[in-house]
Scaffold this active site. Sequence first.
Site, short mmCIF file in Angstrom:
data_model
loop_
_atom_site.label_atom_id
_atom_site.label_comp_id
_atom_site.label_asym_id
_atom_site.label_seq_id
_atom_site.Cartn_x
_atom_site.Cartn_y
_atom_site.Cartn_z
N ARG A 95 3.09 15.85 40.37
CA ARG A 95 3.03 15.45 41.77
C ARG A 95 4.32 15.66 42.54
O ARG A 95 4.31 15.92 43.74
CB ARG A 95 2.63 13.97 41.84
CG ARG A 95 1.26 13.82 42.44
CD ARG A 95 0.92 12.41 42.77
NE ARG A 95 1.53 11.44 41.87
CZ ARG A 95 1.07 10.21 41.73
NH1 ARG A 95 0.00 9.85 42.38
NH2 ARG A 95 1.65 9.35 40.93
N LYS B 70 -3.26 10.70 23.88
CA LYS B 70 -3.80 9.36 23.64
C LYS B 70 -3.40 8.45 24.80
O LYS B 70 -2.41 8.77 25.47
CB LYS B 70 -3.31 8.83 22.30
CG LYS B 70 -1.96 8.11 22.33
CD LYS B 70 -1.74 7.27 21.10
CE LYS B 70 -0.80 6.14 21.41
NZ LYS B 70 -0.48 5.27 20.33
N HIS C 199 -0.36 12.26 17.35
CA HIS C 199 0.87 12.89 16.87
C HIS C 199 1.19 12.54 15.42
O HIS C 199 1.95 13.24 14.77
CB HIS C 199 2.06 12.57 17.79
CG HIS C 199 2.55 11.18 17.70
ND1 HIS C 199 2.05 10.17 18.47
CD2 HIS C 199 3.49 10.61 16.91
CE1 HIS C 199 2.66 9.04 18.14
NE2 HIS C 199 3.54 9.28 17.21
N LYS D 228 2.98 14.95 11.73
CA LYS D 228 4.14 14.61 10.90
C LYS D 228 4.06 15.38 9.58
O LYS D 228 2.99 15.47 8.96
CB LYS D 228 4.17 13.11 10.61
CG LYS D 228 4.58 12.27 11.81
CD LYS D 228 4.59 10.81 11.43
CE LYS D 228 4.83 9.91 12.62
NZ LYS D 228 6.20 9.88 13.08
N GLU E 147 7.32 -1.51 12.77
CA GLU E 147 8.30 -1.10 13.79
C GLU E 147 9.24 -2.27 14.06
O GLU E 147 8.83 -3.43 13.97
CB GLU E 147 7.58 -0.71 15.08
CG GLU E 147 6.70 0.52 14.93
CD GLU E 147 6.00 0.86 16.23
OE1 GLU E 147 6.49 1.73 16.95
OE2 GLU E 147 4.97 0.23 16.52
N ASP F 253 -3.86 0.37 19.68
CA ASP F 253 -2.69 1.24 19.80
C ASP F 253 -2.36 1.98 18.49
O ASP F 253 -1.87 3.10 18.53
CB ASP F 253 -1.48 0.39 20.24
CG ASP F 253 -0.31 1.23 20.68
OD1 ASP F 253 -0.53 2.15 21.50
OD2 ASP F 253 0.83 0.99 20.22
N HIS G 12 -3.88 6.16 14.60
CA HIS G 12 -2.94 6.63 13.57
C HIS G 12 -3.29 6.14 12.16
O HIS G 12 -3.32 6.91 11.20
CB HIS G 12 -1.52 6.17 13.90
CG HIS G 12 -1.08 6.51 15.29
ND1 HIS G 12 -1.36 7.72 15.87
CD2 HIS G 12 -0.37 5.81 16.20
CE1 HIS G 12 -0.85 7.74 17.10
NE2 HIS G 12 -0.26 6.60 17.31
N LYS H 163 4.97 -4.88 15.64
CA LYS H 163 6.24 -4.69 16.36
C LYS H 163 7.22 -5.77 15.92
O LYS H 163 6.81 -6.83 15.48
CB LYS H 163 6.02 -4.86 17.87
CG LYS H 163 4.91 -3.99 18.43
CD LYS H 163 5.42 -2.62 18.71
CE LYS H 163 4.32 -1.75 19.28
NZ LYS H 163 4.61 -0.33 19.13
P1 NAD Z 1 4.40 9.21 33.25
O1 NAD Z 1 3.87 8.15 34.12
O2 NAD Z 1 5.82 9.18 32.86
O3 NAD Z 1 4.13 10.63 33.92
C1 NAD Z 1 2.92 10.92 34.57
C2 NAD Z 1 2.94 12.35 35.08
O4 NAD Z 1 1.68 12.60 35.71
C3 NAD Z 1 4.02 12.65 36.12
O5 NAD Z 1 4.51 13.95 35.89
C4 NAD Z 1 3.25 12.62 37.45
O6 NAD Z 1 3.80 13.44 38.45
C5 NAD Z 1 1.92 13.16 37.00
N1 NAD Z 1 0.84 12.75 37.91
C6 NAD Z 1 0.43 11.50 38.20
N2 NAD Z 1 -0.57 11.54 39.10
C7 NAD Z 1 -0.81 12.84 39.38
C8 NAD Z 1 -1.71 13.53 40.24
N3 NAD Z 1 -2.60 12.88 40.99
N4 NAD Z 1 -1.66 14.87 40.26
C9 NAD Z 1 -0.78 15.55 39.49
N5 NAD Z 1 0.09 14.96 38.67
C10 NAD Z 1 0.09 13.62 38.61
O7 NAD Z 1 3.45 9.22 31.95
P2 NAD Z 1 3.82 9.66 30.46
O8 NAD Z 1 4.46 8.50 29.77
O9 NAD Z 1 4.52 10.96 30.46
O10 NAD Z 1 2.39 9.81 29.80
C11 NAD Z 1 1.52 10.91 30.04
C12 NAD Z 1 0.31 10.80 29.14
O11 NAD Z 1 0.73 10.83 27.78
C13 NAD Z 1 -0.49 9.51 29.30
O12 NAD Z 1 -1.85 9.78 29.06
C14 NAD Z 1 0.05 8.63 28.18
O13 NAD Z 1 -0.88 7.68 27.76
C15 NAD Z 1 0.28 9.66 27.10
N6 NAD Z 1 1.28 9.28 26.10
C16 NAD Z 1 2.57 9.06 26.46
C17 NAD Z 1 3.51 8.72 25.50
C18 NAD Z 1 4.93 8.50 25.84
O14 NAD Z 1 5.72 8.27 24.92
N7 NAD Z 1 5.33 8.54 27.10
C19 NAD Z 1 3.12 8.60 24.15
C20 NAD Z 1 1.79 8.85 23.81
C21 NAD Z 1 0.89 9.19 24.79
#
Ligand code: NAD
Length: 484
Positions: free
Chosen positions: A51, A148, A178, A182, A216, A235, A240, A331
């Site tokens: 975005r 996820k 993920h 591993k 953890e 979770d 996992h 945790k």
């Molecule tokens: P985040 O909130 O940090 O990032 C979200 C991203 O989506 C941003 O780049 C934002 O610009 C984009 N976005 C949001 N609305 C949008 C729209 N309408 N159009 C286009 N882009 C849009 O989220 P994150 O932590 O990076 O997580 C992303 C996904 O990965 C989620 O499904 C989350 O559950 C999963 N996930 C994240 C982690 C982690 O460690 N962060 C771990 C496992 C899974």
Amino acid sequence: MVSRVIPVDVFDLVVFGGTGDLAQRKIIPGLYRRYWGGHIPPESNIIGAARSELDDMGYRALAREAIAEYVSEDKRDPEVIEAFLARLSYVAIDAKGTDGWDVLKTRVRKGTVQAFYFSVAPSLFGDLAERLHLHEIANAESRIVVEKPFGRDLESAKALNAVLAQHFTEAQIYRIDHYLGKETVQNLMAVRFANILFEPLWKSEYVDHVQITVAETVSVDGRGSYYDRAGAMRDMVQNHMMQLLCLIAMEPPYHFDPDAVRDEKLKVIRALDPVLPDDIVRGQYQAGNGQGGYLEHCEDPASKTESYIALKVHISNWRWKGTPFYLRTGKRLRARTSEIAITFREPPHSIFDDAEGWRENVLVIRLQPNEGMNLKVMIKEPGPGGMRLTQVPLDMSFAEALGESGTDIPDAYERLIMDVIRGNQTLFMRGDEVEAAWGWTDPIIEGWEKRGDKPMPYDAGSSGPEDALMLMHRDGRRWREIRE
Ligand code: NAD
């Protein structure tokens, strides 16, 4: 031993959510490391799409910072970083609107491998899938990678599968867990199916019980309100730990082939018995060591969500009838460790008088830290004290055994992304597998919600609630100590 470098085909990878936390911590650094390692052909393109109003230079600056922060110094070669960044570009896009899609279309080349990583909230999966087709960007060979959580119950998982299935076939969908990326988790399959040694003993006749622990030390502080809607069961266990259980319990697949492996895992999930209320212990960590407790971190003083869970699970099939699998995860525990311990039964008859010295054989597979295996065997206690027995570990650290290639193990994400490009789905969850896992999980959660069960408090830095010890003691067994 040096690991072999087999480059993947030239690809265009679009990372939706390319400015998000996951992209910055895992996806971009992981791609850089594979580029550095020679797995990614230099003609490949990585296109961030999110975005934020950024241009290509702005995105490269973000990626440069991510590399500086999350890639170890020995792999940060300025020339390689510049060459990698030159392959990055950015498109500001609205997943729910029309902005950016025409630009994205011009960036994705026809004839190269195309992959679209949905690193955004699951509520946007349907919008992205639809627009990729509407704007004629994706084709029948394109792959999509979804993150996820894949649903929060069977109903929502089915809805997600249905929305993706409107635009992509199952062969195009890569659901990330993920844990499956591993190194040691994959090694479970190698250990089981590339050695004759273990397989004949791998059944209830010889295995007393199995313990799977994912402990953890971190709290949920900072992501408490998200975590509170999930809890340890959703979770960690549904995905996992379920995957670990499947890899330990499954029958040998006829071939190391995506569907053959996933068919066998599915059979395990389908054979899981419902879990009895007495075989579940849930906990919440208390404040301690200068940190708040779960209830403060989740911002709901009345929350009944668990930050710890222990379960006794039975698999109703010929191989495992009578061998319980004990799972626990939580945790703020004593140490960060993930391991699987397979405890074997007593020999049928002892020829030695030293019954006291006898201990069960245990095969411990450590997933982290210090990936490796350890088999506890009985030997004669050294010295002249007669025929007395003692237990010693046959210890194998993969890092020590494999030298340099054992320590330079790719992160799970980078391995999985390369598998997407190779078109290999073995380490990704199939739709029916995810649904079956929710089908087993839902009634367990509904049960404790209906009963109004409250989680037991446990001290930060401990091994979890007292009741979890009782879950094992009752059966005349003990949890292994949680330690690094
Ligand atoms: P985040 O909130 O940090 O990032 C979200 C991203 O989506 C941003 O780049 C934002 O610009 C984009 N976005 C949001 N609305 C949008 C729209 N309408 N159009 C286009 N882009 C849009 O989220 P994150 O932590 O990076 O997580 C992303 C996904 O990965 C989620 O499904 C989350 O559950 C999963 N996930 C994240 C982690 C982690 O460690 N962060 C771990 C496992 C899974």
